[in-house]
Scaffold this motif. Sequence first.
Motif, PDB file in Angstrom:
ATOM      1  N   GLY A  17       0.832  -1.193   0.000  1.00 37.23           N
ATOM      2  CA  GLY A  17       0.000   0.000   0.000  1.00 37.23           C
ATOM      3  C   GLY A  17       0.870   1.247   0.000  1.00 37.23           C
ATOM      4  O   GLY A  17       2.060   1.195   0.345  1.00 37.23           O
ATOM      5  N   ARG A  18       0.297   2.369  -0.397  1.00 37.37           N
ATOM      6  CA  ARG A  18       1.025   3.633  -0.433  1.00 37.37           C
ATOM      7  C   ARG A  18       0.480   4.534   0.673  1.00 37.37           C
ATOM      8  O   ARG A  18      -0.604   5.094   0.556  1.00 37.37           O
ATOM      9  N   ARG A  19       1.265   4.632   1.748  1.00 35.66           N
ATOM     10  CA  ARG A  19       0.835   5.396   2.908  1.00 35.66           C
ATOM     11  C   ARG A  19       1.030   6.894   2.676  1.00 35.66           C
ATOM     12  O   ARG A  19       2.068   7.317   2.158  1.00 35.66           O
ATOM     13  N   PRO A  20       0.068   7.710   3.088  1.00 32.28           N
ATOM     14  CA  PRO A  20       0.292   9.159   3.044  1.00 32.28           C
ATOM     15  C   PRO A  20       1.271   9.556   4.145  1.00 32.28           C
ATOM     16  O   PRO A  20       1.114   9.151   5.298  1.00 32.28           O
ATOM     17  N   MET A  21       2.280  10.314   3.779  1.00 31.30           N
ATOM     18  CA  MET A  21       3.304  10.729   4.734  1.00 31.30           C
ATOM     19  C   MET A  21       3.475  12.245   4.663  1.00 31.30           C
ATOM     20  O   MET A  21       4.337  12.754   3.922  1.00 31.30           O
ATOM     21  N   PRO A  22       2.657  13.013   5.389  1.00 33.06           N
ATOM     22  CA  PRO A  22       2.854  14.463   5.399  1.00 33.06           C
ATOM     23  C   PRO A  22       4.275  14.807   5.822  1.00 33.06           C
ATOM     24  O   PRO A  22       4.823  14.223   6.757  1.00 33.06           O
ATOM     25  N   VAL A  23       4.864  15.750   5.129  1.00 33.28           N
ATOM     26  CA  VAL A  23       6.286  16.034   5.282  1.00 33.28           C
ATOM     27  C   VAL A  23       6.642  16.488   6.685  1.00 33.28           C
ATOM     28  O   VAL A  23       7.671  16.101   7.242  1.00 33.28           O
ATOM     29  N   HIS A  24       5.772  17.289   7.302  1.00 33.58           N
ATOM     30  CA  HIS A  24       6.096  17.883   8.596  1.00 33.58           C
ATOM     31  C   HIS A  24       5.180  17.388   9.715  1.00 33.58           C
ATOM     32  O   HIS A  24       5.037  18.060  10.736  1.00 33.58           O
ATOM     33  N   GLY A  25       4.567  16.230   9.544  1.00 38.36           N
ATOM     34  CA  GLY A  25       3.646  15.726  10.551  1.00 38.36           C
ATOM     35  C   GLY A  25       2.208  15.869  10.104  1.00 38.36           C
ATOM     36  O   GLY A  25       1.932  16.255   8.955  1.00 38.36           O
ATOM     37  N   PRO A  26       1.243  15.548  10.963  1.00 39.24           N
ATOM     38  CA  PRO A  26      -0.176  15.582  10.574  1.00 39.24           C
ATOM     39  C   PRO A  26      -0.591  16.921   9.980  1.00 39.24           C
ATOM     40  O   PRO A  26      -0.154  17.986  10.433  1.00 39.24           O
ATOM     41  N   VAL A  27      -1.440  16.852   8.950  1.00 36.35           N
ATOM     42  CA  VAL A  27      -2.022  18.053   8.328  1.00 36.35           C
ATOM     43  C   VAL A  27      -3.514  18.020   8.626  1.00 36.35           C
ATOM     44  O   VAL A  27      -4.256  17.212   8.065  1.00 36.35           O
TER      45      VAL A  27
END
Length: 351
Positions: A285-295
């Motif tokens: 699966g392709r996990r969403p990874m916000p660059v600076h933490g949760p958005v």
Amino acid sequence: MSAVVVVGAGIVGSSVAYHLARRGVPVALLEQGPAPATGVTGDSFAWVRGSGGHWPGGAQDLHEYVLADYQRLVAELPHFTVRRTGSLSWAHTPSDNSRPGPGQFLIGPSDIAALEPNLRHPPDQAIHTPSDAGVDPTALTHALVAAAGAHGATVLHDTAATSLQVTNGRVEGVVTSTGLHAATTVVLTAGTNVPRLCEPLSADPAIAASPATLARVTAPPGLVKTIVASPYFEVREVREGDLLMVVPHVEGAAALERSAQDALQYMKATFQGSDQCRLLDYHTGRRPMPVHGPVIGYATDDRSVYVAVMHSAITLAPTVGRLIADELVTGRPASELQRCRPHADTASQRH
């Protein structure tokens, strides 16, 4: 017309819809798949960390509420349980082990063997985190969706969001494969699809995608007692006789097959009584990874669009759903989400 349309029936969207519906808000939950949790949620290892771990950006301000919010859901949702097994983690050599943090303990071979009696050769030391837990992410998401529906939410499957409906500069709903769904507020929780939906708003949530491969393994019940993180694999029992294992991700079908088989062999070499273990399947699966933490927060000044994307979503979803619902219902910003805002200063989010 619903007051709120939530796009994405993964763990985050289902939590938001449930907490809104429970407070009497008219809400519609839209899912592009045939059922909830058919995307990245269903491909999650679902390690709920009570202590330790990496908490980037605003996640640091949320993790202290995680266990209490999970306990609350156990009381609120029929037939939902949390496997409070704790975790054991060790590196290649004892010197490589990180120092334990709050709520963690550095333990030796005898204590390790007591927690995981089927280990063939317990390591010299490991970090034990008693508060860590695991959940069945698909079962939890289904339970949240069912409870949201029981509180009056509309749940629509096979309904893919294609764009936002913008009129005179304001978002008034979501255009989907089944038509327009009007709303006063649209909540985007569709992971890696959120940046595409936000394009007309000139908003960039800075969300990367990271591939992760999980394998399901059939095993004797109780073979693995805790959540085990070894240098070569991570494994936990999701339900009796059903193990979930993190496989080192590599590109290419043949290479990935070898990686899954290698991880299984490492696991068999680690646990006695594992001769009957068999690889059932594996999936990336392709996990969403916000660059600076949760958005998390409004993406527009007029508050017509709200975004919620994070890692680890399984850990944070119960807390985030509660806080988002409170913001949308009361109009008051939640201080716990201050460092998660889409327009927050990214330098402050790094610390």
